[in-house]
Each structure stands twice: as C-alpha cells, then as structure tokens.
Design an enzyme around this catalytic site. Structure first.
Site, PDB file in Angstrom:
ATOM      1  N   ASN A   7       0.872  -1.175   0.000  1.00 55.33           N
ATOM      2  CA  ASN A   7       0.000   0.000   0.000  1.00 55.33           C
ATOM      3  C   ASN A   7       0.909   1.224   0.000  1.00 55.33           C
ATOM      4  OD1 ASN A   7      -1.845   2.000   0.441  1.00 55.33           O
ATOM      5  ND2 ASN A   7      -2.747   1.084   2.284  1.00 55.33           N
ATOM      6  N   LYS A  14       3.397   0.795   3.041  1.00 52.37           N
ATOM      7  CA  LYS A  14       3.039  -0.218   4.043  1.00 52.37           C
ATOM      8  C   LYS A  14       3.077  -1.579   3.368  1.00 52.37           C
ATOM      9  CE  LYS A  14      -0.325   2.623   6.387  1.00 52.37           C
ATOM     10  NZ  LYS A  14      -1.732   2.882   6.259  1.00 52.37           N
ATOM     11  N   ARG A  91      -2.607  -2.112  -3.471  1.00 56.96           N
ATOM     12  CA  ARG A  91      -3.811  -1.323  -3.259  1.00 56.96           C
ATOM     13  C   ARG A  91      -3.725  -0.107  -4.179  1.00 56.96           C
ATOM     14  NH1 ARG A  91      -5.322   2.831   1.508  1.00 56.96           N
ATOM     15  NH2 ARG A  91      -7.465   3.152   0.841  1.00 56.96           N
ATOM     16  N   HIS A 180     -12.909   2.934  -0.130  1.00 62.17           N
ATOM     17  CA  HIS A 180     -12.930   1.873   0.892  1.00 62.17           C
ATOM     18  C   HIS A 180     -13.668   0.630   0.377  1.00 62.17           C
ATOM     19  CE1 HIS A 180     -12.907   5.237   4.187  1.00 62.17           C
ATOM     20  NE2 HIS A 180     -11.663   4.788   4.011  1.00 62.17           N
ATOM     21  N   ASN A 211     -10.112   6.705  10.400  1.00 59.13           N
ATOM     22  CA  ASN A 211      -9.712   8.106  10.273  1.00 59.13           C
ATOM     23  C   ASN A 211     -10.413   8.698   9.051  1.00 59.13           C
ATOM     24  OD1 ASN A 211      -8.430  10.288  11.132  1.00 59.13           O
ATOM     25  ND2 ASN A 211      -6.384   9.639  10.515  1.00 59.13           N
ATOM     26  N   ARG A 241     -11.347  15.362   7.805  1.00 57.13           N
ATOM     27  CA  ARG A 241     -12.076  15.805   6.598  1.00 57.13           C
ATOM     28  C   ARG A 241     -13.498  16.235   6.936  1.00 57.13           C
ATOM     29  NH1 ARG A 241     -10.821  10.541   3.157  1.00 57.13           N
ATOM     30  NH2 ARG A 241      -8.906  10.181   4.283  1.00 57.13           N
ATOM     31  N   PHE A 285     -10.565   9.611  17.947  1.00 61.90           N
ATOM     32  CA  PHE A 285     -11.817   9.454  18.688  1.00 61.90           C
ATOM     33  C   PHE A 285     -11.585   9.044  20.146  1.00 61.90           C
ATOM     34  CE2 PHE A 285     -13.027   9.219  14.288  1.00 61.90           C
ATOM     35  CZ  PHE A 285     -14.149  10.025  14.261  1.00 61.90           C
ATOM     36  N   ARG A 286     -10.443   8.406  20.400  1.00 63.73           N
ATOM     37  CA  ARG A 286     -10.148   8.035  21.789  1.00 63.73           C
ATOM     38  C   ARG A 286      -9.962   9.287  22.636  1.00 63.73           C
ATOM     39  NH1 ARG A 286      -5.782   3.752  19.805  1.00 63.73           N
ATOM     40  NH2 ARG A 286      -5.769   5.347  18.195  1.00 63.73           N
ATOM     41  N   GLY A 332     -11.172   1.406  12.631  1.00 66.10           N
ATOM     42  CA  GLY A 332     -10.701   1.838  13.965  1.00 66.10           C
ATOM     43  C   GLY A 332     -11.798   2.207  14.951  1.00 66.10           C
ATOM     44  N   GLY A 334     -15.172   2.317  14.423  1.00 67.08           N
ATOM     45  CA  GLY A 334     -16.351   1.443  14.328  1.00 67.08           C
ATOM     46  C   GLY A 334     -16.168   0.157  15.121  1.00 67.08           C
ATOM     47  N   GLU A 335     -14.947  -0.367  15.110  1.00 71.92           N
ATOM     48  CA  GLU A 335     -14.682  -1.627  15.811  1.00 71.92           C
ATOM     49  C   GLU A 335     -14.462  -1.416  17.310  1.00 71.92           C
ATOM     50  OE1 GLU A 335     -11.290  -3.469  13.857  1.00 71.92           O
ATOM     51  OE2 GLU A 335     -12.242  -3.150  11.915  1.00 71.92           O
ATOM     52  N   GLU A 385      -8.312  -5.219   5.142  1.00 70.83           N
ATOM     53  CA  GLU A 385      -8.139  -4.886   3.730  1.00 70.83           C
ATOM     54  C   GLU A 385      -6.954  -5.626   3.110  1.00 70.83           C
ATOM     55  OE1 GLU A 385      -8.744  -0.770   5.107  1.00 70.83           O
ATOM     56  OE2 GLU A 385      -9.509  -0.390   3.100  1.00 70.83           O
TER      57      GLU A 385
END
Ligand code: AMP
Length: 399
Positions: A7, A14, A91, A180, A211, A241, A285-286, A332, A334-335, A385
């Site tokens: 990726n 990555k 990807r 996605h 993110n 965003r 979000f944390r 991230g 959502g899980e 993914e």
C-alpha cells in the site's frame, strides 16, 4: 502461496507478507518519510517485536529494496530469498470507470491507471510508483491491482450522478465513485457468513469508521450507494475531513480569508472533521471520548455532530434499499469505540436494532450487538483490507 501486499503513499509504503493457505501475516511493516530526511523502516515479524531502523530511502525503489532485505534478513526475516514471494497485490485508490474489479497488472493496465491520475492526484501516482518499483526489483513476480473504487462500480446512475449539467459527467467523468470498496466488500461478505446467510439475500449497511470514514448500502451483494464521491472528501465527517458541504462555502471562505479555493480544500481535507470541530483538540476518537467524559463541551459537540451524520446516512441508506437487514460497524472507531457506537445508536433504534448496551462495550471482535430476534441485526465486523487484497491476488494469479 506467499503474497506481498503493498500500500504505497506519496512518502510511505506499508507492506504485509501473507501466507494465503493459512491466511497468516508472516511479517508486516512500514517505510516512512521516503525521499525526505529521517526516513525509516519499521518491520515486525509474526509474534516478534517491532524493529525501527533509520535508513536513507531516496525513493520508493530503495524502500522496496529495504522491505526485501528485512523479509529475507537472517534474524528478523521470514523467508530465505526473494524467490519465495509468489505474487504481489497492490492497493490502488482510483480506478475511475475503467476498473470494476481487480486485475493482473500489465503495461496496458498501468496506462489505464495513469489515465485516472487526475481523479486522485495525491494517491494514484504514488500507487504507480509502488508498482514500477516492484516491477524493477521483481520483474518475474505476477502483480495484481485491487482498487478502492471497484466494488462501488455497481452503483446505479441515480446514485452516482451529481445534480450538475450532464456535460460535466460526459466530458470529465465528474460523478460519485466511492472508496474503501475493499473493506465494504470484505465486511458485508463476512457479516453474511457470520449470520450463516447468503449475502445475495441481504440488505446490508456497512459503516467503515476509521480516520477516513464512509457508509455503504450493499443490496443483495452489490454496492448501490456509498457516501464518498468523486474524491474521499464527501460524505461523513471524518478525523480531519469535513465530509458533505455546501459547495458555495469554498469561494465564500476563499474570499473572506484571502486564500485560494485549493487552500480552502486543503483546510477541508486536513483541518476539518472532528479535529476542526473540537477546535484542534484531536482527530482521534479516543482522545475526544476521554475529553468529553471529562466535561469538555467542544469534544462532546464534535462527537455528537459526527454521530448525527452517521445516523442520518444509515437512515438514508435504509430508504435507498427500501429496508435493511444488517448494520455492520468496522475500522478503527467502528470496531473499537463504544462511545461513538452508542451515540450513533440513538438515531437508528427506530429501525429495530435493539442494541444491547453491555454487548456494545465489546471492542475489536466479531460480535452481534443486537438482542436476539432484533429486526435489524447490528454487529461489529473487523475489517482486513490486506487479507482481502491477498485473496484477490491469489484468485487472479491462480486464474
Ligand atoms: P483507522 O483509520 O481504521 O486506523 O481508525 C483510526 C481511528 O480509530 C482513530 O482515530 C481512533 O479514534 C479509532 N480507534 C482506534 N483504536 C481505538 C480504540 N482501541 N478505542 C477507541 N478508538 C479507537
């Protein structure tokens, strides 16, 4: 088969080496700051520690060389030579209307990806550099391109056209593409599997909340709508965003601030979302959930505004499919983020989700959040993914 999944970003790469039979990740890592001072490779063999090495990486070809060096290293490597890599899966962000599925990479495919460059000027050229670097170092290894946009190519015209003069679509292909796709495909398939059902019999809404974030409506196995558009800026409020905006805001702000339209777009991409809404506190979000629990009202408003938009999209996609059977949370936040899921849960109860607050505390696992017998099954389905790309690669290479 051992598949190297790549990726590639403009200054990063990555990678994961995946054994396709066991679907185990043999090693993974990240090359950062490619072409910039302070470049480094972080490599992690399965079950081992992360090892960060600072090395000079002037370009992506040298990054791929370092990846191979690490993978074949006597101490931290997981294969004895380059020959053990059977295939490479890349990807690729934007396939425009040219790619409705994954493809074996040939010179013609490279040309077609290049033709999509102006639709994703930050991403596609970087993806191509990754492809060319691998081709240079491993010319005999088959390569497959897996596109973020491909899964959404089944969207009907009424979902992908903007309310603009038709010539904008005909001349420049200005339309909604969605992103996605690999994740929406993987998660909707897995959700059906977990429920012991055929995806072709289900109406599924997938909420990929990382993110970057997007929602999709997957009706009887096909994407019929998704929240991202021509670019990944449309739709949900994300980490940094803005998501959906009145387009008149662009020139309004440009005039008020004395900056260019492009600079406003940069603000929409990098300084907006929950980061902007929390007045620069965090895009994570944390951090926001902790701050909100501590009484920080700006963080609380950022999370509420975020969740409200997700809730509205879920409602819209239930209407788009004339019903919904399954809602799957992934990526991230959502899980893992129970607070965010609970906030979203406030808006979707009318569908018959019956989310159990105790089950909603579970993080990062495949789990059904709804009470038994709920009209709409709400669940967490962790995305993967890289595994999806490896599976696609094997499918195409094995023909
Ligand atoms: P992704 O882009 O899928 O890696 O998702 C990144 C986002 O997921 C981060 O901004 C975090 O807010 C959220 N996230 C990741 N891990 C956790 C966790 N353990 N608890 C809560 N939120 C998390």
């Amino acid at each position: 088969m051992k598949v190297l999944v790549i990726n590639c970003g403009s200054s990063s790469l990555k990678y994961q080496l995946i054994d396709s039979e066991s679907e185990e990740v043999l090693a993974k890592g990240l090359c950062e700051r490619i072409g910039i001072d302070g470049s480094a490779i972080t490599h992690q063999p399965a079950g081992g520690e992360k090892i960060k090495t600072e090395v000079d990486m002037p370009n992506h070809t040298s990054a791929v060389q370092f990846v191979i060096e690490k993978l074949t290293d006597k101490e931290v490597g997981v294969i004895s030579s380059l020959e053990e890599i059977d295939a490479i899966g890349h990807r690729i962000v934007h396939g425009g209307e040219k790619f409705a599925g994954s493809v074996i990479i040939t010179d013609e495919v490279i040309k077609a990806i290049e033709e999509c460059n102006d639709l994703a000027p930050l991403h596609n050229p970087a993806n191509l550099i990754g492809i060319n670097s691998c081709k240079e170092i491993m010319p005999k290894v088959p390569m497959v391109g897996v596109f973020d946009t491909a899964f959404h190519q089944t969207m009907p015209k009424k979902a992908y056209l903007y309310g603009l003069p038709l010539s904008c679509y005909e001349k420049y292909k200005v339309r909604r593409y969605g992103f996605h796709g690999t994740s929406h495909d993987f998660v909707s398939k897995r959700a059906a599997e977990i429920l012991g059902k055929d995806r072709k019999d289900l109406k599924i809404i997938v909420c990929h909340l990382g993110n970057g974030a997007s929602v999709s409506a997957v009706k009887y196995g096909e994407s019929v709508d998704t929240s991202m558009g021509l670019t990944p800026l449309e739709g949900l409020i994300m980490g940094t965003r803005s998501g959906d905006l009145d387009p008149a805001i662009i020139t309004f702000l440009a005039e008020k601030e004395g900056i260019s339209a492009q600079e406003v777009i940069n603000i929409c991409n990098k300084q907006s979302g929950v980061l902007g809404l929390s007045d620069g506190l965090s895009s994570d979000f944390r951090d926001l959930a902790l701050a909100a629990a501590d009484g920080n009202e700006t963080a609380e408003t950022a999370l509420e505004t975020y969740a409200y938009r997700v809730g509205k999209y879920i409602g819209a996609y239930a209407a788009a499919m004339n019903g919904v059977d399954v809602i799957a949370f992934t990526a991230g936040a959502g899980e893992n983020n129970a607070e965010v899921r609970a906030l979203i849960g406030q808006y979707i109860g009318f569908l018959g989700t019956n989310i159990d607050p105790e089950k909603n505390k579970i993080r990062g696992e495949e789990v059904i959040l709804s009470d038994e017998g709920a009209k709409v099954v709400t669940m967490i389905v962790p995305t993967n993914e890289e595994l999806a790309i490896a599976r696609e690669t094997v499918r195409l290479v094995e023909g």
